[in-house]
Design a protein around this motif. Structure first.
Motif, PDB file in Angstrom:
ATOM      1  N   VAL A  19      19.723   0.948   0.296  1.00 41.98           N
ATOM      2  CA  VAL A  19      19.404   1.234   1.685  1.00 41.98           C
ATOM      3  C   VAL A  19      17.947   0.864   1.937  1.00 41.98           C
ATOM      4  CG1 VAL A  19      19.219   3.015   3.455  1.00 41.98           C
ATOM      5  CG2 VAL A  19      21.077   3.117   1.789  1.00 41.98           C
ATOM      6  N   LEU A  20      17.728   0.011   2.918  1.00 44.86           N
ATOM      7  CA  LEU A  20      16.369  -0.311   3.326  1.00 44.86           C
ATOM      8  C   LEU A  20      15.797   0.875   4.096  1.00 44.86           C
ATOM      9  CD1 LEU A  20      14.329  -2.658   3.241  1.00 44.86           C
ATOM     10  CD2 LEU A  20      15.203  -3.356   5.474  1.00 44.86           C
ATOM     11  N   SER A  21      14.639   1.357   3.650  1.00 47.70           N
ATOM     12  CA  SER A  21      14.094   2.602   4.188  1.00 47.70           C
ATOM     13  C   SER A  21      12.631   2.461   4.554  1.00 47.70           C
ATOM     14  CB  SER A  21      14.268   3.731   3.161  1.00 47.70           C
ATOM     15  OG  SER A  21      15.632   3.933   2.851  1.00 47.70           O
ATOM     16  N   VAL A  22      12.135   3.462   5.268  1.00 45.86           N
ATOM     17  CA  VAL A  22      10.727   3.552   5.628  1.00 45.86           C
ATOM     18  C   VAL A  22      10.115   4.694   4.827  1.00 45.86           C
ATOM     19  CG1 VAL A  22       9.108   4.111   7.478  1.00 45.86           C
ATOM     20  CG2 VAL A  22      11.047   2.594   7.929  1.00 45.86           C
ATOM     21  N   MET A  23       8.945   4.431   4.217  1.00 47.14           N
ATOM     22  CA  MET A  23       8.222   5.479   3.501  1.00 47.14           C
ATOM     23  C   MET A  23       6.890   5.710   4.199  1.00 47.14           C
ATOM     24  SD  MET A  23       7.205   5.724  -0.530  1.00 47.14           S
ATOM     25  CE  MET A  23       6.528   7.256  -1.204  1.00 47.14           C
ATOM     26  N   ALA A  24       6.647   6.944   4.597  1.00 45.46           N
ATOM     27  CA  ALA A  24       5.384   7.337   5.226  1.00 45.46           C
ATOM     28  C   ALA A  24       4.879   8.576   4.515  1.00 45.46           C
ATOM     29  CB  ALA A  24       5.579   7.602   6.712  1.00 45.46           C
ATOM     30  N   GLY A  25       3.714   8.472   3.904  1.00 46.58           N
ATOM     31  CA  GLY A  25       3.256   9.567   3.062  1.00 46.58           C
ATOM     32  C   GLY A  25       4.202   9.722   1.889  1.00 46.58           C
ATOM     33  N   ASP A  26       4.675  10.936   1.659  1.00 48.27           N
ATOM     34  CA  ASP A  26       5.631  11.161   0.577  1.00 48.27           C
ATOM     35  C   ASP A  26       7.032  11.444   1.119  1.00 48.27           C
ATOM     36  OD1 ASP A  26       5.256  13.645   1.661  1.00 48.27           O
ATOM     37  OD2 ASP A  26       4.907  14.678  -0.255  1.00 48.27           O
ATOM     38  N   ASP A  60       6.448  -3.760  14.216  1.00 46.69           N
ATOM     39  CA  ASP A  60       6.066  -3.175  15.508  1.00 46.69           C
ATOM     40  C   ASP A  60       7.035  -2.078  15.933  1.00 46.69           C
ATOM     41  OD1 ASP A  60       3.962  -4.941  15.622  1.00 46.69           O
ATOM     42  OD2 ASP A  60       4.983  -6.374  16.942  1.00 46.69           O
ATOM     43  N   THR A  61       8.326  -2.306  15.685  1.00 46.36           N
ATOM     44  CA  THR A  61       9.335  -1.320  16.065  1.00 46.36           C
ATOM     45  C   THR A  61       9.165  -0.021  15.287  1.00 46.36           C
ATOM     46  OG1 THR A  61      10.933  -3.035  16.675  1.00 46.36           O
ATOM     47  CG2 THR A  61      11.815  -0.856  16.137  1.00 46.36           C
ATOM     48  N   VAL A  62       8.906  -0.125  13.986  1.00 45.51           N
ATOM     49  CA  VAL A  62       8.732   1.074  13.166  1.00 45.51           C
ATOM     50  C   VAL A  62       7.468   1.830  13.570  1.00 45.51           C
ATOM     51  CG1 VAL A  62       8.266   1.904  10.821  1.00 45.51           C
ATOM     52  CG2 VAL A  62      10.078   0.237  11.212  1.00 45.51           C
ATOM     53  N   LEU A  63       6.412   1.113  13.853  1.00 47.14           N
ATOM     54  CA  LEU A  63       5.185   1.790  14.291  1.00 47.14           C
ATOM     55  C   LEU A  63       5.431   2.598  15.558  1.00 47.14           C
ATOM     56  CD1 LEU A  63       2.487  -0.969  13.626  1.00 47.14           C
ATOM     57  CD2 LEU A  63       2.631   1.290  12.539  1.00 47.14           C
ATOM     58  N   ARG A  64       6.184   2.029  16.501  1.00 49.41           N
ATOM     59  CA  ARG A  64       6.498   2.772  17.728  1.00 49.41           C
ATOM     60  C   ARG A  64       7.363   3.992  17.415  1.00 49.41           C
ATOM     61  NH1 ARG A  64       7.133  -2.521  19.835  1.00 49.41           N
ATOM     62  NH2 ARG A  64       9.399  -2.373  19.576  1.00 49.41           N
ATOM     63  N   ALA A  65       8.347   3.814  16.550  1.00 46.83           N
ATOM     64  CA  ALA A  65       9.247   4.923  16.218  1.00 46.83           C
ATOM     65  C   ALA A  65       8.508   6.058  15.516  1.00 46.83           C
ATOM     66  CB  ALA A  65      10.392   4.411  15.344  1.00 46.83           C
ATOM     67  N   LEU A  66       7.535   5.704  14.663  1.00 49.07           N
ATOM     68  CA  LEU A  66       6.802   6.736  13.935  1.00 49.07           C
ATOM     69  C   LEU A  66       5.917   7.578  14.846  1.00 49.07           C
ATOM     70  CD1 LEU A  66       5.799   4.843  10.664  1.00 49.07           C
ATOM     71  CD2 LEU A  66       7.419   6.736  10.886  1.00 49.07           C
ATOM     72  N   ARG A  67       5.535   7.032  15.978  1.00 45.81           N
ATOM     73  CA  ARG A  67       4.767   7.831  16.922  1.00 45.81           C
ATOM     74  C   ARG A  67       5.634   8.932  17.537  1.00 45.81           C
ATOM     75  NH1 ARG A  67       2.035   2.751  17.984  1.00 45.81           N
ATOM     76  NH2 ARG A  67       3.529   2.165  19.613  1.00 45.81           N
ATOM     77  N   THR A  68       6.937   8.680  17.617  1.00 45.43           N
ATOM     78  CA  THR A  68       7.848   9.677  18.171  1.00 45.43           C
ATOM     79  C   THR A  68       8.435  10.575  17.094  1.00 45.43           C
ATOM     80  OG1 THR A  68       8.455   8.111  19.920  1.00 45.43           O
ATOM     81  CG2 THR A  68       9.929   9.981  19.570  1.00 45.43           C
ATOM     82  N   TYR A  69       8.729   9.980  15.940  1.00 47.29           N
ATOM     83  CA  TYR A  69       9.360  10.736  14.858  1.00 47.29           C
ATOM     84  C   TYR A  69       8.543  10.615  13.576  1.00 47.29           C
ATOM     85  CZ  TYR A  69      13.334  10.644  18.045  1.00 47.29           C
ATOM     86  OH  TYR A  69      14.148  10.779  19.149  1.00 47.29           O
ATOM     87  N   PRO A  70       7.370  11.253  13.497  1.00 45.82           N
ATOM     88  CA  PRO A  70       6.563  11.213  12.277  1.00 45.82           C
ATOM     89  C   PRO A  70       7.277  11.925  11.124  1.00 45.82           C
ATOM     90  CG  PRO A  70       5.692  12.833  13.805  1.00 45.82           C
ATOM     91  CD  PRO A  70       6.768  12.089  14.544  1.00 45.82           C
ATOM     92  N   PRO A  71       6.785  11.741   9.900  1.00 42.82           N
ATOM     93  CA  PRO A  71       7.483  12.304   8.734  1.00 42.82           C
ATOM     94  C   PRO A  71       7.642  13.814   8.744  1.00 42.82           C
ATOM     95  CG  PRO A  71       5.869  10.669   8.062  1.00 42.82           C
ATOM     96  CD  PRO A  71       5.658  10.895   9.519  1.00 42.82           C
ATOM     97  N   ASP A  72       6.836  14.518   9.522  1.00 45.29           N
ATOM     98  CA  ASP A  72       6.965  15.980   9.576  1.00 45.29           C
ATOM     99  C   ASP A  72       7.802  16.440  10.763  1.00 45.29           C
ATOM    100  OD1 ASP A  72       5.208  15.270  11.552  1.00 45.29           O
ATOM    101  OD2 ASP A  72       3.637  16.698  10.999  1.00 45.29           O
ATOM    102  N   PRO A  77      16.178  12.904   9.792  1.00 48.87           N
ATOM    103  CA  PRO A  77      16.431  13.498   8.469  1.00 48.87           C
ATOM    104  C   PRO A  77      15.540  12.926   7.368  1.00 48.87           C
ATOM    105  CG  PRO A  77      18.139  11.891   8.962  1.00 48.87           C
ATOM    106  CD  PRO A  77      17.270  11.981  10.198  1.00 48.87           C
ATOM    107  N   TRP A  78      14.213  13.098   7.502  1.00 49.34           N
ATOM    108  CA  TRP A  78      13.290  12.654   6.463  1.00 49.34           C
ATOM    109  C   TRP A  78      13.566  13.409   5.162  1.00 49.34           C
ATOM    110  CZ3 TRP A  78       9.852   8.691   6.932  1.00 49.34           C
ATOM    111  CH2 TRP A  78       9.539   8.251   8.228  1.00 49.34           C
ATOM    112  N   ARG A  79      13.396  12.708   4.034  1.00 48.42           N
ATOM    113  CA  ARG A  79      13.583  13.331   2.717  1.00 48.42           C
ATOM    114  C   ARG A  79      12.313  13.156   1.893  1.00 48.42           C
ATOM    115  NH1 ARG A  79      18.994  11.102   0.047  1.00 48.42           N
ATOM    116  NH2 ARG A  79      18.574  12.847  -1.358  1.00 48.42           N
ATOM    117  N   ALA A  80      12.090  14.065   0.983  1.00 54.37           N
ATOM    118  CA  ALA A  80      10.957  13.932   0.062  1.00 54.37           C
ATOM    119  C   ALA A  80      11.203  12.751  -0.868  1.00 54.37           C
ATOM    120  CB  ALA A  80      10.784  15.210  -0.747  1.00 54.37           C
ATOM    121  N   ALA A  81      10.130  12.053  -1.221  1.00 51.79           N
ATOM    122  CA  ALA A  81      10.261  10.908  -2.119  1.00 51.79           C
ATOM    123  C   ALA A  81      10.880  11.305  -3.452  1.00 51.79           C
ATOM    124  CB  ALA A  81       8.887  10.274  -2.336  1.00 51.79           C
ATOM    125  N   SER A  82      10.657  12.536  -3.868  1.00 48.19           N
ATOM    126  CA  SER A  82      11.215  13.002  -5.141  1.00 48.19           C
ATOM    127  C   SER A  82      12.733  13.145  -5.103  1.00 48.19           C
ATOM    128  CB  SER A  82      10.588  14.349  -5.518  1.00 48.19           C
ATOM    129  OG  SER A  82      10.822  15.319  -4.501  1.00 48.19           O
TER     130      SER A  82
END
Length: 310
Positions: A19-26, A60-72, A77-82
């Motif tokens: 699965v191609l995913s986005v990682m922001a922080g952990d 560009d699309t991911v940057l816009r999405a992260l402004r609305t749905y940050p990792p916290d 459904p963000w998951r911990a990297a672990s």
């Protein structure tokens, strides 16, 4: 600006797929869960190779999405990297170019004289893409080898075909950056192989000896790749601590030189050299099964690997 990277993780709900995913922080989130269908510039790519075809649009699309749905944010459904299984984040079986003796502090600790970039050319060797492994992965010490060394490196991921490009334009062909560890066998069998001496493949090409990741950070989010702190620790003890400004040949110079030998293709990897502090140079304490190795490049990521018995 939010820093993020594209990661490739195991689809734990669908067998052995990825699965191609986005990682922001952990935190990690599948790309298709982050970006709603109406906001997608193209259908969600299945692989990193496919992502490169529409790289700028998706960044560009991911940057816009992260402004609305940050990792916290609980809205996705963000998951911990672990909690996820990382695979090498880049293209499937890329050509992997590795720079040798490319940091001034590393050359100095080996008692050598750095080459003059004005008159010399950078030194590179190849390793198979099958040697790559992912973040939180295991690197088996090869059978019969006892001197397994570490090499913290900044890796560049080529984003589009580069054929005989100039130094001035070379970085325009980089999609992003990630963290690598060029694990190397320093045993006599690899360093004095008849009839020609160093057996580069035997030294560096074993399966699992090229940990990479955890994610590819877009080049637009790494404005100064030639001025990044880089460090490596073993079991929490710092062994390498330097900066990419110690490179003898810059990334741009390396890419330009390689592209004049043969075209570079999307997904190809360039491991740009390692700084002072390798075991072979002066420490003599090589890696043992059970060791935990961490490579950090500030602004790019933290790569963790466990050495296992071989």
């Amino acid at each position: 600006m939010t820093t993020f990277g594209f990661a490739t993780v195991l689809d734990e709900d669908g067998g052995d797929g990825t699965v191609l995913s986005v990682m922001a922080g952990d935190r990690v989130l599948p790309l298709h869960d982050l970006v709603s269908e109406e906001e997608r510039p193209t259908p969600v790519p299945d692989t990193f190779d496919a992502l490169l075809d529409q790289w700028d649009a998706w960044v560009d699309t991911v940057l816009r999405a992260l402004r609305t749905y940050p990792p916290d944010d609980a809205g996705r459904p963000w998951r911990a990297a672990s909690e996820v299984t990382f695979l090498p984040p880049t293209a499937y079986r890329p050509t992997v170019y590795c720079a040798g003796a490319n940091y001034r502090d590393h050359v100095a600790e080996m008692g050598a004289v750095p080459p003059d970039p004005a008159t010399a050319r950078p030194f590179h060797f190849l390793v198979p893409g099958a040697a790559l492994s992912g973040h939180h992965g295991e690197s088996p010490r090869p059978p019969g080898m006892r001197r397994l060394d570490w090499e913290a490196e900044l890796a560049a991921v080529i984003g589009r075909r580069a054929d005989s490009v100039s130094v001035e334009e070379a970085l325009d062909y980089v999609a992003g950056y990630t963290v690598a560890n060029d694990l190397s066998c320093r045993d006599d069998e690899a360093l004095s192989a008849p009839p020609f001496g160093i057996h580069w493949l035997l030294q560096k090409g074993w399966r699992g000896l090229k940990p990479l990741g955890p994610a590819v950070v877009p080049a637009s989010l790494v404005p100064t790749p030639h001025d990044l702190p880089i460090r490596l620790s073993v079991n929490g003890e710092v062994r390498q601590n330097s900066n990419t400004n110690q490179m003898i040949f810059s990334l741009a110079e390396q890419i330009s030189a390689l592209s004049k030998l043969a075209p570079l293709h999307p997904g190809d990897l360039l491991l740009s050299g390692t700084p002072a502090g390798t075991a072979a140079a002066h420490q003599g304490r090589y890696l043992e099964p059970g060791d935990e190795v961490v490579v950090e490049v500030v602004g790019v990521g933290r790569l963790e690997t466990r050495v296992t018995g071989g």
